[in-house]
Write an enzyme that holds these catalytic residues in place. Structure first.
Site, short mmCIF file in Angstrom:
data_model
loop_
_atom_site.label_atom_id
_atom_site.label_comp_id
_atom_site.label_asym_id
_atom_site.label_seq_id
_atom_site.Cartn_x
_atom_site.Cartn_y
_atom_site.Cartn_z
N SER A 1 68.53 -97.81 50.81
CA SER A 1 67.62 -98.86 51.26
C SER A 1 66.26 -98.63 50.60
O SER A 1 65.68 -97.55 50.73
CB SER A 1 67.48 -98.80 52.78
N LEU B 1 67.42 -104.07 49.08
CA LEU B 1 65.97 -104.29 48.99
C LEU B 1 65.46 -104.88 50.30
O LEU B 1 66.02 -105.88 50.79
CB LEU B 1 65.65 -105.28 47.86
N LYS B 2 64.42 -104.27 50.87
CA LYS B 2 63.74 -104.88 52.01
C LYS B 2 63.01 -106.10 51.48
O LYS B 2 62.39 -106.05 50.42
CB LYS B 2 62.76 -103.89 52.61
N ASN C 1 65.05 -107.86 58.16
CA ASN C 1 64.63 -107.40 59.49
C ASN C 1 63.96 -108.51 60.30
O ASN C 1 62.82 -108.35 60.76
CB ASN C 1 63.70 -106.18 59.37
N GLU D 1 70.83 -109.55 54.99
CA GLU D 1 70.91 -108.87 56.30
C GLU D 1 69.81 -109.37 57.23
O GLU D 1 68.63 -109.39 56.85
CB GLU D 1 70.79 -107.37 56.08
N LYS E 1 75.41 -99.74 63.53
CA LYS E 1 74.53 -98.59 63.76
C LYS E 1 74.85 -98.06 65.15
O LYS E 1 74.53 -98.70 66.15
CB LYS E 1 73.06 -99.01 63.71
C1 LIG Z 1 67.56 -97.75 56.23
C2 LIG Z 1 67.12 -99.01 56.86
O1 LIG Z 1 66.70 -99.90 56.20
N1 LIG Z 1 67.21 -99.06 58.21
C3 LIG Z 1 66.89 -100.16 59.09
C4 LIG Z 1 65.41 -100.45 59.12
C5 LIG Z 1 64.64 -99.30 59.59
C6 LIG Z 1 63.76 -98.73 58.71
C7 LIG Z 1 62.98 -97.67 59.08
C8 LIG Z 1 63.06 -97.16 60.36
C9 LIG Z 1 62.26 -96.09 60.77
C10 LIG Z 1 62.35 -95.61 62.04
C11 LIG Z 1 63.28 -96.15 62.91
C12 LIG Z 1 64.06 -97.22 62.54
C13 LIG Z 1 63.96 -97.74 61.25
C14 LIG Z 1 64.75 -98.83 60.86
C15 LIG Z 1 67.66 -101.42 58.77
O2 LIG Z 1 68.73 -101.40 58.19
O3 LIG Z 1 67.18 -102.48 59.18
MG LIG Z 2 68.80 -103.82 58.79
#
Ligand SMILES: CC(=O)N[C@@H](Cc1ccc2ccccc2c1)C(=O)O
Ligand SMILES: [Mg+2]
Length: 368
Positions: free
Chosen positions: A135, A162-163, A191, A214, A263
């Site tokens: 990620s 990619l975010k 997100n 996503e 998750k």
């Molecule tokens: C790897 C990835 O992108 N994870 C989450 C987003 C995310 C990112 C950073 C975080 C930090 C602390 C707690 C929860 C978090 C969740 C997601 O898939 O949406």
């Molecule tokens: Mg996510």
């Protein structure tokens, strides 16, 4: 098994680089570790809450309180303790799935060690290693993003995520495609940063052959995701929305998603995570294992889960050094783009005492 007591340990892990998403920029990961002690064994669970309720409504201080005030006392009252008894005992308390997941996982780890079973064996893993994706956060510039992606591809990651957020979506995706070609497995994660009114903008991602988009919309907007799926060709994957097997069945039945990010922390634990895997498999919906920047403890359990047959897409089960210079366990290291599933009993690894001491902020013991 009988519960002797539970230790709540708060640790702070500095990130190797700031991690920016549409909801926060993090430089340190504050983690709550739950350690269950029974007569003869101990077990660990990693609570995936953030310090602040920005990814979900849960946050670490609340998890500590609900564990101390409600969840641990409920387990202590059980005549006998086993992994299957935990969720029913905690069901009367609404929500707090991440806190419940950490406690259930700690009981599961202790129980597996007592029965000399690994997490993978117990879950029904059918693979000895799993493909790793990574990620990639929102960056200050497209060149900086391309450098980061170049680094991860050189390390061997098999999928890039990619975010994105409004204002950082089509341009970075186009740049990655132009620089690295159409062969790279590529997906995006918003997100919840968009609304249905952004459908036309999200449809502009369609020409880039993404595996999925996503969680583009609010976690409660099932109808919105179903409407969006009619207007965007790229498959919709849900993360924040999917909190149980029932919510997965509901979202699939209503056409809100065609891929699911599982998750275990978000859904209340590994037993529920496996149920979601089974529901999705029954609907031919591919799943992959999401990440919450776990230490090696949570990472070990996630890698075992990702070895189930329905996990047909690379997950965010990255190597330890994606986030941390040193892990509190033996680190997970990428080998040909894969992570090995631990084979030892329980989670298969334990915290290294010195490493754990270095990052410990506080500990609290709760007698059963
Ligand atoms: C790897 C990835 O992108 N994870 C989450 C987003 C995310 C990112 C950073 C975080 C930090 C602390 C707690 C929860 C978090 C969740 C997601 O898939 O949406
Ligand atoms: Mg996510």
């Amino acid at each position: 098994m009988k519960l002797v007591g539970v230790e709540l340990r708060r640790i702070a892990m500095p990130l190797v680089a700031p991690f920016r998403t549409s909801f926060a920029t993090l430089t340190t990961r504050e983690i709550l570790l739950v350690r269950v002690e029974t007569e003869h064994h101990e077990g660990y669970g990693e609570c995936v809450t953030m310090a602040d309720p920005l990814y979900s409504s849960e946050y670490t201080a609340a998890a500590v309180d609900v564990l101390r005030s409600h969840l641990v006392p409920a387990l202590a009252a059980l005549p006998a303790l086993d992994p299957w008894a935990v969720a029913p005992a905690l069901a009367p308390f609404k929500g707090h799935r991440m806190a419940k997941a950490a406690l259930e996982t700690a009981v599961l780890d202790a129980w597996l060690r007592a029965h000399e079973l690994s997490m993978g064996q117990w879950l029904g893993a059918t693979a000895e290693r799993v493909p790793a994706g990574v990620s990639v956060g929102i960056m200050d510039s497209v060149p900086a993003l391309l450098d980061a992606v170049d680094g991860y591809l050189s390390e061997g990651y098999l999928r890039i995520k990619l975010k994105i957020e409004p204002g950082w979506d089509v341009e970075p995706v186009r740049a990655v495609r132009e620089r690295f070609g159409d062969g790279v497995l590529l997906q995006v994660d918003a997100n919840t940063a968009y609304t249905l009114g952004d459908a036309a903008q999200l449809a502009r991602l369609d020409p880039y052959g993404l595996l999925l988009i996503e969680q583009p919309l609010d976690e409660e907007d099932i109808r919105g995701h179903a409407a969006l799926a009619e207007r965007v060709r790229t498959p919709i994957c849900l993360d924040e929305t999917i909190v149980s097997a029932r919510s997965a069945a509901d979202a699939i039945a209503r056409g809100a998603c065609s891929v699911v990010n599982i998750k275990p922390g978000r859904v209340g634990g590994y037993l529920e995570a496996r149920r979601i895997h089974d529901v999705c498999a029954a609907h031919s919906v591919p799943v992959w294992c999401g990440g919450m920047l776990e230490t090696g403890l949570g990472r070990a359990a996630n890698v075992a889960l990702a070895a189930l047959p329905g996990f047909t897409l690379p997950g965010d089960t990255s190597a330890s050094d994606r986030y941390y210079r040193t892990d509190i366990t033996e680190p997970f290291v990428l080998k040909d783009g894969h992570l090995d599933v631990p084979r030892a009993p329980g989670l298969g690894l334990s915290p290294i005492p010195e490493k754990l001491a270095e990052v410990t902020e506080s500990t609290e013991w709760i007698n059963a």
